[in-house]
Design an enzyme around this catalytic site. Structure first.
Site, PDB file in Angstrom:
ATOM      1  N   THR A  77       0.821  -1.211   0.000  1.00 22.45           N
ATOM      2  CA  THR A  77       0.000   0.000   0.000  1.00 22.45           C
ATOM      3  C   THR A  77       0.852   1.256   0.000  1.00 22.45           C
ATOM      4  O   THR A  77       0.467   2.276  -0.563  1.00 22.45           O
ATOM      5  CB  THR A  77      -0.934  -0.038   1.228  1.00 22.45           C
ATOM      6  OG1 THR A  77      -1.842  -1.127   1.056  1.00 22.45           O
ATOM      7  CG2 THR A  77      -1.717   1.244   1.401  1.00 22.45           C
ATOM      8  N   THR A 136       1.594  -4.294   4.210  1.00 21.11           N
ATOM      9  CA  THR A 136       1.482  -4.560   5.648  1.00 21.11           C
ATOM     10  C   THR A 136       0.901  -5.936   5.957  1.00 21.11           C
ATOM     11  O   THR A 136       1.086  -6.450   7.057  1.00 21.11           O
ATOM     12  CB  THR A 136       0.616  -3.487   6.350  1.00 21.11           C
ATOM     13  OG1 THR A 136      -0.694  -3.505   5.775  1.00 21.11           O
ATOM     14  CG2 THR A 136       1.232  -2.125   6.232  1.00 21.11           C
TER      15      THR A 136
HETATM   16  C1  SIN Z   1      -0.372  -5.429   1.008  1.00 20.91           C
HETATM   17  O1  SIN Z   1      -0.078  -6.034   2.049  1.00 20.91           O
HETATM   18  O2  SIN Z   1       0.329  -5.464  -0.013  1.00 20.91           O
HETATM   19  C2  SIN Z   1      -1.618  -4.624   0.941  1.00 20.91           C
HETATM   20  C3  SIN Z   1      -2.000  -4.038   2.239  1.00 20.91           C
HETATM   21  C4  SIN Z   1      -1.033  -3.038   2.758  1.00 20.91           C
HETATM   22  O3  SIN Z   1       0.071  -2.823   2.310  1.00 20.91           O
HETATM   23  O4  SIN Z   1      -1.429  -2.371   3.762  1.00 20.91           O
END
Ligand code: SIN
Length: 379
Positions: A58, A138
């Site tokens: 993200t 995340t």
């Molecule tokens: C991901 O993990 O690639 C999408 C969610 C995020 O980065 O918060």
């Protein structure tokens, strides 16, 4: 030479070919955007040099709507764009940006994260590099973080950072998170603390910190162990002298491109009906199973009996963690066939078990020793 490109690194690590199109599908996906993306932004060579690996997520996400915080494309923007969005970064560091991958983090895997670990170690071995930053989705950030924590043998800071709002959102959290991560990687007081996770003004240990909420900005927490420190603006502030996880094991992944297959099974009422899931996992070739047990590793007793005998017959290592989201399982005694994950949650326990199996094979005593690492030895 300091820099080995990621593809060259893969070839060195034993992949069949360095051509992206010849790699296995999961690696191809992760490497699809990897085209000549090493960029050096060495505007001020007198500043501390850090290496920054972008992997997507993200923090590199983009949407057509400034209010969209779901349904956007994760891993859309490259490292150079992320660096350029925070011009303050080049006032505090001489940064080397490398596009390691550009994917949503559900496409990361242990083959990639071991490669990332080797690439980071290579840079940290250079005298003029003071630290490393990794930006990451995340969702699986904590798994990559513990992989780095367990496999990088350097006191230089390794910081892993993400964001909960895409770069295109109003009040995107990524730019400030990245500035803080870079600041942390250059901060002399950050040495000797293992890999750190930083988001939302907080600094946490990779060993303990976990994602607790799918949406909120303050999602990364270590309830029991707490944070190592926080930020005042972009300046890190630690609460303690360099703190290390007690007796944390180190795993050398120089010669591994893959790790033994380990799956996670979840405990619930009526799970006795689902013993066939264990048989299916064993039939799929797992070398280890992690149970996300209820409470203190609890499982239905009928299920547990059958689970233990199926695993023992197939020489599959059994690690018991907890689905409660926090706390430690009681350590299993030497004679128990199961291995307590101690304070590791199921997803972190899975990485530890994979590394331990790669090092020890099916040697329950040796695996128990790796998992016992954060327990003080009494007497
Ligand atoms: C991901 O993990 O690639 C999408 C969610 C995020 O980065 O918060």
């Amino acid at each position: 030479m300091l820099f080995t490109s990621v593809l060259a690194g893969l070839a060195l690590a034993g992949a069949a070919s360095a051509r992206v199109e010849d790699l296995p599908r999961h690696l191809r996906l992760a490497y699809r955007d990897l085209v000549n993306t090493t960029s050096t932004n060495g505007n001020n060579a007198s500043l501390p040099k850090i290496v920054y690996f972008g992997t997507g997520g993200t923090i590199a996400g983009s949407s057509g709507s400034a209010t969209a915080v779901t349904g956007y494309q994760a891993g859309a923007l490259g490292v150079q764009t992320l660096i350029d969005a925070v011009p303050e970064i080049i006032n505090i560091t001489n940064i080397i940006g490398i596009q390691f991958a550009n994917v949503a983090s559900d496409q990361m895997n242990t083959t990639l994260t071991m490669q990332l670990s080797r690439n980071i170690s290579e840079y940290l071995a250079a005298d003029d590099v003071v630290g490393a930053v990794v930006s990451h989705g995340t969702d699986t950030l904590e798994e990559t973080a513990i992989m780095l924590d367990l496999t990088i043998k350097s006191d230089k800071p390794v910081v892993i950072v993400g964001a909960m709002r895409p770069a295109t959102a109003i009040s995107a959290d990524g730019p400030y998170n990245l500035l803080q991560a870079v600041s942390l990687a250059t901060y002399p007081g950050a040495a000797g603390r293992g890999t750190m996770i930083t988001l939302n003004d907080r600094i946490g240990s990779a060993f303990y910190t976990t994602k607790t909420n799918p949406r909120s900005l303050d999602t990364f927490k270590a309830y029991e162990q707490g944070y190592l420190g926080n930020f005042v603006g972009a300046t890190p502030r630690f609460w303690y002298e360099p703190a290390k996880v007690l007796n944390k094991p180190y795993f050398d992944v120089t010669n591994f491109t893959t790790l033994p297959h380990v799956a996670i099974l979840y405990a619930y009422e009526d799970m006795a009906l689902d013993v066939p899931l264990v048989s299916a996992a064993i039939a799929s070739g797992v070398k280890g199973l992690v149970i996300a047990g209820s409470g203190d590793g609890g499982t239905d007793s009928t299920w547990n009996r059958q689970f233990q005998s199926l695993c023992a017959n197939a020489s599959v290592a059994m690690v018991v963690s907890t689905r409660t989201g926090d706390g430690s399982d009681a350590p299993d005694g030497d004679s128990s066939p199961t291995i307590s994950a101690n304070s590791l949650n199921p997803e972190k326990a899975k990485i530890m078990l994979q590394l331990s199996l790669a090092k020890n094979g099916y040697n329950i005593t040796a695996i128990k020793k790796d998992f016992d690492s954060d327990y003080p030895t009494l007497g």
